[in-house]
Design an enzyme around this catalytic site. Structure first.
Site, PDB file in Angstrom:
ATOM      1  N   HIS A  23       0.780  -1.230   0.000  1.00  0.00           N
ATOM      2  CA  HIS A  23       0.000   0.000   0.000  1.00  0.00           C
ATOM      3  C   HIS A  23       0.819   1.292   0.000  1.00  0.00           C
ATOM      4  O   HIS A  23       0.288   2.369  -0.310  1.00  0.00           O
ATOM      5  CB  HIS A  23      -0.941  -0.007   1.209  1.00  0.00           C
TER       6      HIS A  23
ATOM      7  N   TYR B  62     -14.628   5.553   9.580  1.00  0.00           N
ATOM      8  CA  TYR B  62     -13.596   6.130   8.729  1.00  0.00           C
ATOM      9  C   TYR B  62     -13.832   5.650   7.306  1.00  0.00           C
ATOM     10  O   TYR B  62     -14.096   4.482   7.084  1.00  0.00           O
ATOM     11  CB  TYR B  62     -12.236   5.633   9.206  1.00  0.00           C
TER      12      TYR B  62
ATOM     13  N   THR C 157      -4.982  10.248  -0.086  1.00  0.00           N
ATOM     14  CA  THR C 157      -6.382  10.120   0.315  1.00  0.00           C
ATOM     15  C   THR C 157      -6.689  11.086   1.447  1.00  0.00           C
ATOM     16  O   THR C 157      -5.795  11.526   2.164  1.00  0.00           O
ATOM     17  CB  THR C 157      -6.745   8.688   0.779  1.00  0.00           C
TER      18      THR C 157
END
Ligand SMILES: *[C@@H]1O[C@H](CO)[C@@H](O)[C@H](O)[C@H]1NC(C)=O
Ligand SMILES: *[C@@H]1O[C@H](CO)[C@@H](O)[C@H](O)[C@H]1NC(C)=O
Ligand SMILES: *[C@@H]1O[C@H](CO)[C@@H](O)[C@H](O)[C@H]1NC(C)=O
Length: 549
Positions: free
Chosen positions: A338, A451, A464
């Site tokens: 990620h 979230y 993000t």
């Protein structure tokens, strides 16, 4: 709609830097997110602290941030800290960070055998790599108004735009080309464990594919030096060879090390290098990507999720930018590291490769593989001494222990889906978030914080932003559905869902576009007017010519 004010908009959009949110706005949003979670006393206390912060130390921090942003015009203020956040984390990447996306089966039944599917997906992936290199990939677009942007005219229009003015065009039709800088780490890349902070490695000349089978590592070239892709029948032949060759598990699979916490792994990697495995590790790190041919057929979606999320640990290299996983029954998925990029980039890759491999398959079910002699496939053999072997064993035990604690349950909700909600003029995402909250309220008897990530790729080097979907309106709605259902008419409940959907949409836009939201709302009328002007395309063709010369 004054021409001069249009021009100033244009200039602003062309720079398209991620705006630093105003401190007051952040505080306001923070408090709005706290309100549904706290009782009156707690909220008053939180509000007091937040206001003190806003007037005190927050102001200085905000000034520093703005200053930092001004000095780093080449990027966004979030980019470096965001990389650090991932690369400094010492927890294992698997389960803590690496997400997965699973692909639907190929609609043509016979194309779902392991070798056929793997070959077709590999070929389409390499085609994607090639169009990336040749800059043939259309820019990703974020649509504020999906209906308009799906029209043929729009598609034609946006394609014709040179990148330098595409923000102008985007502004007019309310769609934003996304930052594509993350794609340079999609291929040929790997995360390298280092003490306290990992590094990202990209090899600009990666030509070989890494294939994993039963814990063994194989590499072979899928591209020639001119960037031509190996003939699909040769790729097929290599994969068949690998399936035959890797018939049993190795005594020690290095893969488990990539499931370790990062400092432990960094230390073992150092030992591996010193023990003479540098070439092999380089081949893993620099491969175009990793293909995992799993020896397993998941019997349902739950097993499939476990397989794609963590697998059995010995047939994955979790540090690779992404791994394409294909099980024995041809089920495919992608697990990705990620730190280098977000879901938007990987999702586009997956969607396009899925479409390409099913619509233009490189091989058909009964096509015969090429003779093997042409290209060489190498199986990587590692030099492992006692301490490395016991490190692998320790990693394996830890990994297996952790996995026992994970439970994934999946079910498919079939009553309605996205299309129905869109027809009802509701945001599917908002309804999904609301459903999670109502469920949690019914289950635990309280409103919980939540979230949701939102891409900020509309801006240069955006990553993000966080959406906090729990709000006063979703709280009211949860109460209405769980505690007071008989008190409300269907129309009232429906109204509440509308409110939640509208509020969520606003949160989403604020997160995705930051302070631009205000401009967009203000310029709506202008945009409506422009939408009907068919000669738009010509106007932009003209501007394209002007810019060229
Ligand atoms: C990855 O490798 C390919 C093949 O050598 C090369 O053409 C491409 O530029 C590389 N991509 C990146 C982002 O380094
Ligand atoms: C294994 O090799 C590494 C690297 O050369 C070395 O640091 C370590 O001491 C060795 N362990 C044993 C048990 O030989
Ligand atoms: C998909 O496949 C076709 C046929 O091989 C090819 O012409 C096209 O460019 C491919 N698209 C992408 C995005 O690779």
């Amino acid at each position: 709609g004054h021409p001069s004010c249009e021009v100033s908009f244009v200039l602003k959009f062309c720079t398209s830097r991620l705006p630093v949110p105003k401190l007051e706005d952040t505080v306001k949003r923070y408090l709005a997110a706290q309100k549904p979670l706290l009782d009156d006393d707690q909220y008053r206390n939180t509000e007091r602290i937040a206001r003190e912060f806003e007037k005190g130390v927050g102001r200085k921090l905000h000034r520093d941030l703005v200053e930092f942003d001004k000095k780093n015009k080449h990027t966004s203020y979030i980019s470096d800290p965001w990389f650090d956040m991932y690369l400094c984390a010492r927890d294992p990447v698997v389960l803590n960070f690496n997400p997965f996306i699973s692909l639907n089966p190929d609609p043509k039944e016979a194309y779902n055998s392991q070798v056929v599917r793997a070959t077709n997906l590999v070929v389409s992936s390499i085609k994607f790599l090639n169009s990336l290199n040749n800059e043939l990939l259309r820019p990703d677009i974020y649509y504020v108004n999906p209906k308009w942007s799906q029209s043929r005219l729009f598609k034609k229009f946006i394609r014709l735009l040179p990148t330098s003015v595409s923000w102008y065009g985007a502004y007019m039709v309310n769609a934003y080309p996304l930052d594509m800088s993350q794609y340079k780490r999609l291929f040929n890349s790997s995360r390298i464990p280092k003490l306290n902070k990992d590094e990202l490695f990209t090899n600009e000349l990666g030509r070989h594919l890494l294939v994993m089978r039963n814990g063994h590592f194989y590499v072979f070239d899928v591209l020639d030096p001119d960037g031509n892709i190996l003939h699909p029948s040769e790729i097929q032949a290599q994969l068949i060879y690998i399936l035959q060759d890797a018939d049993r598990l190795p005594e020690f699979s290095l893969c488990y090390l990539t499931t370790e916490d990062r400092n432990t792994w960094a230390a073992v990697r150092q030992q591996l290098l010193e023990a003479g495995n540098e070439d092999n590790l380089r081949k893993i790190d620099s491969a175009v990507f990793c293909l995992c041919l799993d020896n397993i057929s998941p019997k349902d979606d739950t097993e499939l999720s476990h397989c794609m999320l963590h697998g059995r640990g010995f047939n994955r290299w979790f540090d690779k930018s992404f791994s394409l996983i294909i099980t024995s029954d041809g089920t495919a998925g992608v697990n990705f590291e990620h730190s280098w990029g977000d879901g938007v980039a990987v999702l586009r890759f997956v969607n396009e490769v899925y479409r390409n491999s099913t619509r233009h398959p490189a091989i058909v079910p009964h096509s015969s593989p090429a003779a093997l002699s042409a290209t060489k496939c190498e199986r990587l053999e590692f030099k492992l001494n006692d301490s490395i072997q016991s490190a692998i064993n320790a990693a394996r035990m830890k990994f297996e222990e952790t996995n026992e604690k994970i439970s994934v349950k999946m079910f498919e909700f079939r009553k309605f889906g996205k299309e129905f909600l869109v027809k009802q003029k509701l945001s599917p995402d908002a309804v999904f978030q609301l459903a999670c909250q109502i469920t949690a309220y019914r289950q635990f008897g309280k409103i919980i914080s939540s979230y949701e990530a939102c891409s900020t790729a509309a801006f240069k080097h955006g990553r993000t932003e966080t959406i906090r979907p729990t709000s006063i309106v979703t709280k009211q709605c949860s109460h209405a559905f769980v505690d007071e259902r008989s008190k409300h008419s269907v129309a009232e409940l429906r109204n509440m869902i509308d409110e939640c959907s509208k509020y969520h949409r606003r949160l989403q836009l604020e997160a995705a576009l930051g302070s631009w939201v205000t401009y967009i709302f203000r310029s709506c009328i202008l945009i409506e007017a422009i939408r009907v002007v068919e000669s738009l395309t010509e106007a932009l063709l003209l501007s394209k010519l002007l810019i060229r010369h």
